[in-house]
Scaffold this active site. Structure first.
Site, PDB file in Angstrom:
ATOM      1  CB  SER A  24      -0.878   0.101   1.363  1.00 47.32           C
ATOM      2  OG  SER A  24      -0.244  -0.111   2.342  1.00 47.32           O
ATOM      3  N   GLY A  61      -2.039  -4.358   1.119  1.00 45.59           N
ATOM      4  CA  GLY A  61      -2.082  -5.557   1.804  1.00 45.59           C
ATOM      5  C   GLY A  61      -1.106  -6.508   1.440  1.00 45.59           C
ATOM      6  CG  ASN A  89       0.954  -5.235   4.746  1.00 40.76           C
ATOM      7  OD1 ASN A  89       0.616  -4.408   5.313  1.00 40.76           O
ATOM      8  ND2 ASN A  89       1.079  -4.965   3.378  1.00 40.76           N
ATOM      9  CG  ASP A 170      -3.756   4.435   8.538  1.00 43.96           C
ATOM     10  OD1 ASP A 170      -2.877   5.305   8.605  1.00 43.96           O
ATOM     11  OD2 ASP A 170      -3.930   3.807   7.801  1.00 43.96           O
ATOM     12  CG  HIS A 173      -1.523   3.420   4.806  1.00 39.53           C
ATOM     13  ND1 HIS A 173      -2.001   2.815   5.712  1.00 39.53           N
ATOM     14  CD2 HIS A 173      -1.144   2.440   3.984  1.00 39.53           C
ATOM     15  CE1 HIS A 173      -2.232   1.389   5.595  1.00 39.53           C
ATOM     16  NE2 HIS A 173      -1.661   1.324   4.726  1.00 39.53           N
TER      17      HIS A 173
END
Length: 203
Positions: A24, A61, A89, A170, A173
């Site tokens: 991402s 992801g 991830n 979040d 990111h």
């Protein structure tokens, strides 16, 4: 009237091709169109006078296992440089560092076998994973970069991680400004890699 040879001499060179291959952080999760890492990097390189195309091969992801499974068809034969950005991830999910190491090792080996230059973007395990996990995960990138003789950009989120003004809500990111900071920091390294590719390209 121009001859065929003179037309060939004056034809513009094809742009160099960069593939941003990652998760991402490359795909541009949560940022507006045109503000993802590949697009901002291409804009910065163009502004610097570089004739390049940056392909977005990021999948939100994605783990290193997913990246390995799609590497061959995601990176065209025409690629001049891959920016390999994977592993975040894996760390977030607590995947065993040995698996991450094995997958990244295999990707670097495949790209080397294809003769494609790679800029290897490092990652750091989040603090909540604990010291033992970090001790197994964090050294992977430097060791593999040395093993395969590729340039390491030690931490893809350098100068951005944990800065509220440069991240989305979040806290993981980057926002558009955060992506711009990443591009600003990595740009000289990317340009050096492009110069190295050109130095090996026959005239």
């Amino acid at each position: 009237m121009a001859t065929g040879s003179s037309l060939a001499q004056t034809a513009p060179a094809a742009p160099m091709e960069i593939v941003a291959f990652g998760d991402s952080l490359s795909a541009g999760y949560g940022v507006e169109p045109g503000k993802a890492f590949p697009e901002q990097l291409q804009a910065a390189l163009t502004a610097a006078g570089r004739n390049v195309t940056v392909i977005n091969a990021g999948v939100s992801g994605d783990t290193t296992t997913g990246g390995l499974s799609r590497l061959d068809w995601s990176v065209p034969e025409t690629t001049d440089l891959v920016i390999l950005e994977l592993g975040a991830n894996d760390a977030l999910r607590g995947i065993a560092p040995a698996i991450t190491d094995q997958n990244l090792d295999a990707m670097l080996e495949r790209l080397k076998a294809r003769g494609i230059r790679t800029l290897f973007a490092g990652m750091i395990a989040p603090p909540n994973m604990g010291a033992d996990y970090a001790a197994g995960f964090n050294p992977i990138y430097e060791r593999l970069a040395e093993k395969h003789g590729v340039t390491l950009y030690p931490f893809f989120l350098e100068g951005v991680a944990a800065d509220p003004g440069l991240n989305q809500t979040d806290k993981m990111h980057p926002n558009a400004a955060g992506v711009a900071r990443i591009v600003e920091r990595i740009l000289p390294v990317v340009e050096a890699e492009l110069d190295a590719v050109q130095a090996k390209t026959p005239n």
